[in-house]
Design a protein around this motif. Structure first.
Motif, PDB file in Angstrom:
ATOM      1  N   TRP A 160       0.820  -1.198   0.000  1.00 35.55           N
ATOM      2  CA  TRP A 160       0.000   0.000   0.000  1.00 35.55           C
ATOM      3  C   TRP A 160       0.862   1.259   0.000  1.00 35.55           C
ATOM      4  O   TRP A 160       0.414   2.319  -0.418  1.00 35.55           O
ATOM      5  CB  TRP A 160      -0.940  -0.011   1.203  1.00 35.55           C
ATOM      6  N   LEU A 161       2.140   1.151   0.441  1.00 31.85           N
ATOM      7  CA  LEU A 161       3.026   2.305   0.462  1.00 31.85           C
ATOM      8  C   LEU A 161       3.615   2.622  -0.915  1.00 31.85           C
ATOM      9  O   LEU A 161       3.997   3.761  -1.169  1.00 31.85           O
ATOM     10  CB  LEU A 161       4.192   2.046   1.416  1.00 31.85           C
ATOM     11  N   ASP A 162       3.719   1.623  -1.775  1.00 30.53           N
ATOM     12  CA  ASP A 162       4.384   1.812  -3.062  1.00 30.53           C
ATOM     13  C   ASP A 162       3.797   2.956  -3.893  1.00 30.53           C
ATOM     14  O   ASP A 162       4.547   3.793  -4.388  1.00 30.53           O
ATOM     15  CB  ASP A 162       4.399   0.504  -3.859  1.00 30.53           C
ATOM     16  N   PRO A 163       2.465   3.030  -4.073  1.00 31.33           N
ATOM     17  CA  PRO A 163       1.939   4.157  -4.852  1.00 31.33           C
ATOM     18  C   PRO A 163       2.220   5.512  -4.202  1.00 31.33           C
ATOM     19  O   PRO A 163       2.452   6.506  -4.896  1.00 31.33           O
ATOM     20  CB  PRO A 163       0.427   3.907  -4.903  1.00 31.33           C
ATOM     21  N   ILE A 164       2.256   5.539  -2.890  1.00 35.50           N
ATOM     22  CA  ILE A 164       2.531   6.792  -2.198  1.00 35.50           C
ATOM     23  C   ILE A 164       3.985   7.208  -2.421  1.00 35.50           C
ATOM     24  O   ILE A 164       4.271   8.366  -2.743  1.00 35.50           O
ATOM     25  CB  ILE A 164       2.227   6.662  -0.687  1.00 35.50           C
ATOM     26  N   LEU A 172       2.895  16.147  -5.170  1.00 36.22           N
ATOM     27  CA  LEU A 172       3.320  17.344  -4.433  1.00 36.22           C
ATOM     28  C   LEU A 172       3.890  18.404  -5.376  1.00 36.22           C
ATOM     29  O   LEU A 172       3.618  19.597  -5.214  1.00 36.22           O
ATOM     30  CB  LEU A 172       4.354  16.967  -3.374  1.00 36.22           C
ATOM     31  N   ALA A 173       4.671  17.968  -6.362  1.00 30.83           N
ATOM     32  CA  ALA A 173       5.234  18.924  -7.325  1.00 30.83           C
ATOM     33  C   ALA A 173       4.121  19.587  -8.135  1.00 30.83           C
ATOM     34  O   ALA A 173       4.133  20.808  -8.344  1.00 30.83           O
ATOM     35  CB  ALA A 173       6.222  18.227  -8.247  1.00 30.83           C
ATOM     36  N   ALA A 174       3.149  18.787  -8.571  1.00 33.61           N
ATOM     37  CA  ALA A 174       2.029  19.347  -9.333  1.00 33.61           C
ATOM     38  C   ALA A 174       1.220  20.304  -8.458  1.00 33.61           C
ATOM     39  O   ALA A 174       0.814  21.386  -8.908  1.00 33.61           O
ATOM     40  CB  ALA A 174       1.141  18.222  -9.860  1.00 33.61           C
ATOM     41  N   GLY A 175       0.990  19.946  -7.199  1.00 28.94           N
ATOM     42  CA  GLY A 175       0.284  20.827  -6.276  1.00 28.94           C
ATOM     43  C   GLY A 175       1.039  22.120  -6.038  1.00 28.94           C
ATOM     44  O   GLY A 175       0.447  23.202  -5.971  1.00 28.94           O
ATOM     45  N   GLY A 176       2.372  22.013  -5.903  1.00 27.69           N
ATOM     46  CA  GLY A 176       3.179  23.211  -5.720  1.00 27.69           C
ATOM     47  C   GLY A 176       3.122  24.128  -6.933  1.00 27.69           C
ATOM     48  O   GLY A 176       2.996  25.348  -6.794  1.00 27.69           O
ATOM     49  N   LEU A 177       3.193  23.540  -8.123  1.00 29.37           N
ATOM     50  CA  LEU A 177       3.088  24.342  -9.347  1.00 29.37           C
ATOM     51  C   LEU A 177       1.715  24.995  -9.464  1.00 29.37           C
ATOM     52  O   LEU A 177       1.601  26.157  -9.871  1.00 29.37           O
ATOM     53  CB  LEU A 177       3.374  23.481 -10.570  1.00 29.37           C
ATOM     54  N   ALA A 178       0.670  24.242  -9.109  1.00 28.94           N
ATOM     55  CA  ALA A 178      -0.680  24.804  -9.158  1.00 28.94           C
ATOM     56  C   ALA A 178      -0.817  25.957  -8.161  1.00 28.94           C
ATOM     57  O   ALA A 178      -1.413  26.996  -8.476  1.00 28.94           O
ATOM     58  CB  ALA A 178      -1.711  23.716  -8.857  1.00 28.94           C
ATOM     59  N   ALA A 179      -0.244  25.798  -6.968  1.00 31.25           N
ATOM     60  CA  ALA A 179      -0.320  26.867  -5.963  1.00 31.25           C
ATOM     61  C   ALA A 179       0.407  28.116  -6.442  1.00 31.25           C
ATOM     62  O   ALA A 179      -0.076  29.239  -6.272  1.00 31.25           O
ATOM     63  CB  ALA A 179       0.277  26.381  -4.641  1.00 31.25           C
ATOM     64  N   VAL A 180       1.558  27.915  -7.081  1.00 26.96           N
ATOM     65  CA  VAL A 180       2.302  29.059  -7.615  1.00 26.96           C
ATOM     66  C   VAL A 180       1.511  29.732  -8.726  1.00 26.96           C
ATOM     67  O   VAL A 180       1.407  30.963  -8.790  1.00 26.96           O
ATOM     68  CB  VAL A 180       3.692  28.611  -8.111  1.00 26.96           C
ATOM     69  N   ALA A 181       0.916  28.918  -9.614  1.00 22.17           N
ATOM     70  CA  ALA A 181       0.133  29.474 -10.719  1.00 22.17           C
ATOM     71  C   ALA A 181      -1.074  30.252 -10.197  1.00 22.17           C
ATOM     72  O   ALA A 181      -1.359  31.366 -10.667  1.00 22.17           O
ATOM     73  CB  ALA A 181      -0.321  28.354 -11.651  1.00 22.17           C
ATOM     74  N   PHE A 182      -1.811  29.690  -9.233  1.00 17.97           N
ATOM     75  CA  PHE A 182      -2.960  30.398  -8.667  1.00 17.97           C
ATOM     76  C   PHE A 182      -2.525  31.673  -7.954  1.00 17.97           C
ATOM     77  O   PHE A 182      -3.203  32.692  -8.005  1.00 17.97           O
ATOM     78  CB  PHE A 182      -3.743  29.499  -7.712  1.00 17.97           C
ATOM     79  N   GLY A 183      -1.390  31.618  -7.276  1.00 16.72           N
ATOM     80  CA  GLY A 183      -0.883  32.817  -6.604  1.00 16.72           C
ATOM     81  C   GLY A 183      -0.540  33.923  -7.598  1.00 16.72           C
ATOM     82  O   GLY A 183      -0.807  35.105  -7.349  1.00 16.72           O
ATOM     83  N   MET A 184       0.035  33.547  -8.727  1.00 15.61           N
ATOM     84  CA  MET A 184       0.355  34.533  -9.759  1.00 15.61           C
ATOM     85  C   MET A 184      -0.913  35.112 -10.382  1.00 15.61           C
ATOM     86  O   MET A 184      -0.975  36.303 -10.689  1.00 15.61           O
ATOM     87  CB  MET A 184       1.261  33.912 -10.810  1.00 15.61           C
TER      88      MET A 184
END
Length: 189
Positions: A160-164, A172-184
């Motif tokens: 169950w840990l493998d997909p995580i 997390l990288a996609a979420g970080g990019l989305a947060a940066v894009a929304f912030g801009m």
């Protein structure tokens, strides 16, 4: 001294070591040591040098702080670069190879290097594809899911840990990019 034909420097006297290190001296008697018959320095090794020819150093290499100088031969496949290179240089400059911190920093540098490689791949025509490169699609097309059940597999406990572990960094990288894009976007409004 290492890498020379000279006899090694003798250790401190036994009395000094026994006083400094509790339990020292178990193998003081040469007959108790298994390597004694082979531990001879008067044999002809066949080496035609007192010190081996040194490999050319094209950039400053990392070396352990325990060693006086760089080993005569060393790897040159991946020169240190970027943040991962800085971490590796710091680990060698600051900590002995006998310290856990040295190895933990080197492991972290490997992870950082993997991240840097993923980021560099986005600047190419063929960026990394986490879906195909991780083998996730084979779970569906190659009987991956059915092979996981009703078997005595050693990895069932942590499956169950493998997909995580594989997917979380990308999410997390996609979420970080989305947060940066929304912030801009918010700043533009």
């Amino acid at each position: 001294m290492a890498y020379t034909a000279d006899k090694p420097v003798p250790p401190p006297p036994a009395e000094e070591l026994r006083a400094r290190i509790p339990g020292w001296g178990v193998d003081l008697d040469p007959n108790d040591r298994p390597a004694v018959p082979r531990e001879r320095f008067d044999l002809n090794t066949g080496a035609h040098w007192d010190f081996p020819e040194r490999q050319e150093e094209k950039w400053p290499r990392e070396r352990s702080i325990e060693h006086k100088f760089l080993t005569p031969v060393f790897g040159t496949s991946t020169p240190p670069r970027g943040l991962s290179g800085a971490l590796r240089k710091y680990a060698y400059r600051k900590y002995s190879e006998g310290r856990t911190a040295h190895w933990l920093i080197l492991i972290a540098a490997d992870r950082v290097d993997a991240g840097e490689s993923h980021l560099r791949s986005f600047a190419t025509l063929r960026p990394d594809n986490p879906v195909t490169e991780t083998g996730v699609l084979s779970e569906i097309s190659r009987h991956g899911i059915s092979s996981r059940f009703s078997q005595k597999r050693a990895d069932l406990g942590h499956q169950w840990l493998d997909p995580i572990i594989v997917g979380a960094p990308w999410v997390l990288a996609a979420g970080g990019l989305a947060a940066v894009a929304f912030g801009m976007l918010r700043k533009r409004r």
